[in-house]
Design a protein around this motif. Structure first.
Motif, PDB file in Angstrom:
ATOM      1  N   SER A 102       0.819  -1.257   0.024  1.00  0.00           N
ATOM      2  CA  SER A 102       0.036  -0.104  -0.062  1.00  0.00           C
ATOM      3  C   SER A 102       0.890   1.323   0.070  1.00  0.00           C
ATOM      4  N   LYS A 103       0.391   2.209   0.058  1.00  0.00           N
ATOM      5  CA  LYS A 103       1.010   3.480   0.462  1.00  0.00           C
ATOM      6  C   LYS A 103       0.893   3.930   1.804  1.00  0.00           C
ATOM      7  N   HIS A 104       0.780   2.964   2.488  1.00  0.00           N
ATOM      8  CA  HIS A 104       0.752   3.131   4.176  1.00  0.00           C
ATOM      9  C   HIS A 104      -0.386   3.908   4.664  1.00  0.00           C
ATOM     10  N   ASP A 107      -2.444   1.101   6.790  1.00  0.00           N
ATOM     11  CA  ASP A 107      -2.076  -0.286   6.827  1.00  0.00           C
ATOM     12  C   ASP A 107      -2.231  -0.935   8.163  1.00  0.00           C
ATOM     13  N   SER A 130       4.447  -4.872   6.115  1.00  0.00           N
ATOM     14  CA  SER A 130       3.623  -3.888   5.351  1.00  0.00           C
ATOM     15  C   SER A 130       4.573  -3.201   4.448  1.00  0.00           C
ATOM     16  N   ASP A 132       5.496  -0.968   0.707  1.00  0.00           N
ATOM     17  CA  ASP A 132       5.217  -0.102  -0.449  1.00  0.00           C
ATOM     18  C   ASP A 132       4.934  -0.890  -1.741  1.00  0.00           C
TER      19      ASP A 132
END
Length: 453
Positions: A102-104, A107, A130, A132
């Motif tokens: 994800s783009k955090h 998350d 987690s 990127d």
């Protein structure tokens, strides 16, 4: 070990997240990896789960692999987890972890959701990775993936894990009483009660009914269980340019015309698997047809929740975070745990106050932090996410620090003063007085205006 990788991405073998699991498979060839394409094949799995049962029950460890969608995992993975529970898949005492990309943006809530459901099934949970989306293409990202798996293997060997704890629950749903309907209800506002409830005799239906009776405005119920969804979000990003979903079920028009044009939304749901349930998750994911645009900013929202919300820390976090990042005033949350009558009535009064006064509140850390992630993301991807970029420019969301040159110069000057002990000793409290000067001017102006009245 035999490791089952549950690929929750609707893209199947084309999942970016899955590539990390495949990388680890090549890096650690002594372990046997089996991939279940849960996200892509969820409709087929609803009919026949036998092969997946064998893979899961014969594995030594399980890895949930998925992209983060709207605070959590994709709706397809929600459904897969529900199927695991409904079919009593025996995964007790198996080691479990997770990999997300994800783009955090929240998350943390996605990972907590997977952890909570893993513990529900009596698995031994080990903290996940987690990442990127592009991390695996860098040396640093590859090293982090390897270190994650090395730690996972060490935790298995040393039996370092989180296990389910027995929590005594005294929850017994309290039924709200039917309140007398407010006379002369206002019809000047459009209030939507959004729900997926199909049982008219349920506690949640009774909560909705009481809210409708005591609320001073007329309301309308929109039941997403009745909408003919063709499926969950596919993550194809075609809507990023066209603003239209690849599905032809008309959801984007349904969303924009029946829900987002309202003056307020009240969400009504039963807690299922530590979330709002699969149907609401599909609704949230499909709402990505609006991209990252906060199209309901300024709209007050409320929640009617059936279930033991007081024990759901992660879900509570998501409820507040949803409001904060959307720019919505959270008028309150009413549950059926202890005193639903009072909580529903309080929510009704608070929501009416917000509507009558156009009440708003400044964003907290969850809202500010979330929007900064989106701000940087959309600016970087503005060539593709054209609708988001246009919206962010219009709303002034591109508030990058380097644009405020005046404040930057002022901070340099203050830094120079603070680093000089001689000047500081002579100044005394004058710096503090200088900082308060604009505030004093504001208060003096108010005094002048009050005297004129």
């Amino acid at each position: 070990m035999k490791i089952a990788v549950i690929n929750g991405s609707p893209k199947g073998k084309y999942s970016v997240t899955l590539q990390t699991a495949l990388y680890l498979e090549k890096k650690f060839p002594e372990h046997e990896f089996s991939v279940i394409h849960a996200g892509q094949k969820i409709r087929a799995l609803e009919k026949d789960f036998s092969k997946e049962r064998d893979i899961l029950e014969n594995s030594d460890a399980i890895i949930f692999s998925y992209p983060v969608y709207t605070f959590l995992a994709p709706s397809q993975l929600h459904r897969f987890i529900r199927l695991m529970k409904e079919k009593n898949i025996d995964v007790k005492d198996k080691y479990v972890t997770q990999i997300s990309t994800s783009k955090h943006f929240y998350d943390i809530t996605a990972h907590k959701y997977i952890e909570e459901n893993s513990l529900d099934m009596s698995m031994r949970y080990i903290r996940g990775l987690s990442a990127d989306m592009e991390d695996l293409l860098t040396k640093k990202g590859q090293e982090e993936a390897e270190k994650f798996f090395e730690r996972f293997l060490w935790c298995v060997k040393e039996e370092v894990y989180v296990s389910a704890t027995q929590i005594n629950s005294c929850y017994s749903p309290v039924s709200p009483t039917e309140a007398e309907k407010v006379s002369n209800k206002k019809d000047t506002k459009d209030i939507v009660i959004l729900t997926d409830e199909t049982d008219e005799k349920s506690n949640l239906s009774a909560m909705i009914k009481r809210f409708q009776n005591v609320f001073e405005f007329k309301t309308r119920v929109v039941n997403i269980a009745e909408f003919p969804f063709s499926g969950g979000c596919l993550g194809c990003l075609r809507c990023a340019v066209s603003e239209k979903c690849v599905y032809k079920d008309g959801f984007e028009n349904f969303l924009r015309e029946n829900i987002q044009k309202a003056d307020a939304i009240v969400y009504a749901f039963k807690i299922t698997d530590h979330s709002m349930g699969t149907q609401f998750k599909m609704y949230d994911d499909r709402s990505f047809c609006n991209g990252h645009r906060t199209v309901t900013v300024g709209m007050p929202v409320g929640y009617l929740v059936s279930g033991e919300l007081s024990k759901e820390n992660n879900l509570n976090c998501m409820i507040e975070a949803r409001a904060e990042t959307g720019g919505n005033f959270l008028a309150g949350v009413a549950t059926d745990e202890i005193n639903p009558d009072k909580e529903i009535d309080t929510l009704a009064k608070t929501l009416a106050f917000a509507l009558n006064t156009k009440h708003t509140a400044p964003a907290n850390f969850w809202g500010v932090g979330g929007m900064k992630i989106f701000r940087d993301l959309i600016y970087q991807m503005r060539g593709m996410m054209k609708a988001d970029h246009k919206f962010y420019k219009k709303q002034g969301i591109y508030d990058f620090p380097h644009k405020n040159k005046g404040k930057t110069i002022l901070m340099y000057a203050l830094g120079a003063l603070l680093s000089n002990e001689k000047i500081l000793s002579k100044m005394g409290n004058r710096m503090n007085e200088g900082m308060l000067m604009p505030y004093e001017q504001l208060l003096k102006k108010m005094d002048t205006e009050n005297n004129k009245k």
